[in-house]
Design a protein around this motif. Structure first.
Motif, PDB file in Angstrom:
ATOM      1  N   ILE A 125     -15.252  31.982  25.964  1.00  0.00           N
ATOM      2  CA  ILE A 125     -15.450  31.099  24.669  1.00  0.00           C
ATOM      3  C   ILE A 125     -15.554  29.547  25.118  1.00  0.00           C
ATOM      4  O   ILE A 125     -16.273  28.791  24.561  1.00  0.00           O
ATOM      5  N   VAL A 126     -14.767  29.156  25.895  1.00  0.00           N
ATOM      6  CA  VAL A 126     -14.645  27.740  26.359  1.00  0.00           C
ATOM      7  C   VAL A 126     -15.654  27.351  26.975  1.00  0.00           C
ATOM      8  O   VAL A 126     -16.494  26.316  26.613  1.00  0.00           O
ATOM      9  N   ALA A 127     -16.318  28.159  27.818  1.00  0.00           N
ATOM     10  CA  ALA A 127     -17.542  27.719  28.493  1.00  0.00           C
ATOM     11  C   ALA A 127     -18.753  27.634  27.834  1.00  0.00           C
ATOM     12  O   ALA A 127     -19.586  26.649  27.880  1.00  0.00           O
ATOM     13  N   ARG A 128     -18.901  28.410  26.738  1.00  0.00           N
ATOM     14  CA  ARG A 128     -20.012  28.449  25.591  1.00  0.00           C
ATOM     15  C   ARG A 128     -19.811  27.218  24.821  1.00  0.00           C
ATOM     16  O   ARG A 128     -20.830  26.638  24.408  1.00  0.00           O
ATOM     17  N   SER A 129     -18.501  27.095  24.319  1.00  0.00           N
ATOM     18  CA  SER A 129     -18.332  25.866  23.245  1.00  0.00           C
ATOM     19  C   SER A 129     -18.490  24.625  23.992  1.00  0.00           C
ATOM     20  O   SER A 129     -19.124  23.644  23.527  1.00  0.00           O
ATOM     21  N   PHE A 130     -17.559  24.331  24.942  1.00  0.00           N
ATOM     22  CA  PHE A 130     -17.051  23.119  25.477  1.00  0.00           C
ATOM     23  C   PHE A 130     -18.000  22.664  26.216  1.00  0.00           C
ATOM     24  O   PHE A 130     -18.203  21.644  26.466  1.00  0.00           O
ATOM     25  N   LEU A 131     -18.797  23.634  27.034  1.00  0.00           N
ATOM     26  CA  LEU A 131     -19.753  23.293  28.121  1.00  0.00           C
ATOM     27  C   LEU A 131     -21.147  23.344  27.490  1.00  0.00           C
ATOM     28  O   LEU A 131     -21.710  22.196  27.478  1.00  0.00           O
ATOM     29  N   PHE A 132     -21.703  24.620  27.260  1.00  0.00           N
ATOM     30  CA  PHE A 132     -23.218  24.709  27.029  1.00  0.00           C
ATOM     31  C   PHE A 132     -23.291  24.103  25.659  1.00  0.00           C
ATOM     32  O   PHE A 132     -24.245  23.139  25.727  1.00  0.00           O
ATOM     33  N   ASN A 133     -22.707  24.335  24.528  1.00  0.00           N
ATOM     34  CA  ASN A 133     -23.128  24.005  23.296  1.00  0.00           C
ATOM     35  C   ASN A 133     -22.503  22.575  23.289  1.00  0.00           C
ATOM     36  O   ASN A 133     -23.258  21.878  22.310  1.00  0.00           O
ATOM     37  N   HIS A 134     -21.595  21.841  24.004  1.00  0.00           N
ATOM     38  CA  HIS A 134     -21.445  20.477  23.937  1.00  0.00           C
ATOM     39  C   HIS A 134     -22.555  19.531  24.361  1.00  0.00           C
ATOM     40  O   HIS A 134     -22.951  18.722  23.757  1.00  0.00           O
ATOM     41  N   ILE A 135     -23.170  20.088  25.445  1.00  0.00           N
ATOM     42  CA  ILE A 135     -24.333  19.577  25.849  1.00  0.00           C
ATOM     43  C   ILE A 135     -25.263  19.355  25.101  1.00  0.00           C
ATOM     44  O   ILE A 135     -26.005  18.361  24.840  1.00  0.00           O
ATOM     45  N   TYR A 136     -25.824  20.577  24.533  1.00  0.00           N
ATOM     46  CA  TYR A 136     -26.820  20.623  23.571  1.00  0.00           C
ATOM     47  C   TYR A 136     -26.557  19.879  22.207  1.00  0.00           C
ATOM     48  O   TYR A 136     -27.387  18.907  21.783  1.00  0.00           O
ATOM     49  N   HIS A 137     -25.413  19.648  21.647  1.00  0.00           N
ATOM     50  CA  HIS A 137     -24.969  18.673  20.475  1.00  0.00           C
ATOM     51  C   HIS A 137     -25.441  17.422  20.860  1.00  0.00           C
ATOM     52  O   HIS A 137     -26.044  16.831  20.148  1.00  0.00           O
ATOM     53  N   HIS A 138     -25.102  16.971  21.974  1.00  0.00           N
ATOM     54  CA  HIS A 138     -25.050  15.341  22.508  1.00  0.00           C
ATOM     55  C   HIS A 138     -26.502  15.321  22.956  1.00  0.00           C
ATOM     56  O   HIS A 138     -27.280  14.192  22.615  1.00  0.00           O
ATOM     57  N   ARG A 139     -27.433  16.322  23.261  1.00  0.00           N
ATOM     58  CA  ARG A 139     -28.731  16.106  23.412  1.00  0.00           C
ATOM     59  C   ARG A 139     -29.355  15.908  22.145  1.00  0.00           C
ATOM     60  O   ARG A 139     -30.614  14.946  22.151  1.00  0.00           O
TER      61      ARG A 139
END
Length: 168
Positions: A125-139
């Motif tokens: 859950i952390v990898a999906r939200s804190f890593l992957f999705n976090h990058i997409y949000h800031h992009r």
């Protein structure tokens, strides 16, 4: 099976992030859309930094972000940020490749010193939200910054609006 797909997604999306960061012009790094927003340079540096967090997230059960020191360089130099990004992508790729399917269900916690700020949660859950999705949000934020300053936005998932208009 999920790790195989994550590695493919990681490579595709790292390439997209690279295209986006390469489109950030030095001349606009101080652009800030509001008093409470990061500058374009700070946002670019944050995007590059998230890739560094893959290591602590994927290789440690408790990640104390306050004890982990990353030399980032200046957010006012896009070349330094691109170097930071490339170095962090290599570390992130290695951390992701070292993970096993079984480790995805391990509990993970983020601390800042003695204060727990995230978790405990399954690493998956952390990898999906804190890593992957976090990058997409800031992009997505960076795309808004680029458009607001009149800069070209690279096509990440096909042609951009500007690309389609220039072919008419």
């Amino acid at each position: 099976m999920i790790l195989k797909h994550w590695l493919q997604e990681f490579e595709q999306e790292s390439n997209n992030t690279r295209k986006l960061l390469q489109s950030v012009p030095q001349k606009d790094l101080s652009y800030r859309p509001s008093d409470i927003s990061w500058t374009m340079g700070e946002l670019a540096q944050h995007i590059a930094t998230i890739y560094y967090w893959y290591v602590g997230t994927l290789t440690q059960d408790v990640y104390d972000i306050a004890a982990d020191h990353l030399e980032r360089g200046s957010p006012n130099d896009i070349k330094e940020t691109l170097t930071l990004f490339e170095n962090n992508v290599k570390k992130a790729r290695a951390a992701l490749a070292s993970l096993t399917e079984e480790e995805l269900s391990d509990e993970w916690t983020m601390k800042v010193g003695s204060k727990v700020v995230l978790g405990p949660l399954p690493r998956e859950i952390v990898a999906r939200s804190f890593l992957f999705n976090h990058i997409y949000h800031h992009r997505g934020e960076m795309i808004v910054y680029l458009r607001a300053t009149g800069n070209k936005v690279p096509g990440l998932y096909g042609p951009t609006y500007e690309d389609s208009m220039s072919s008419n």
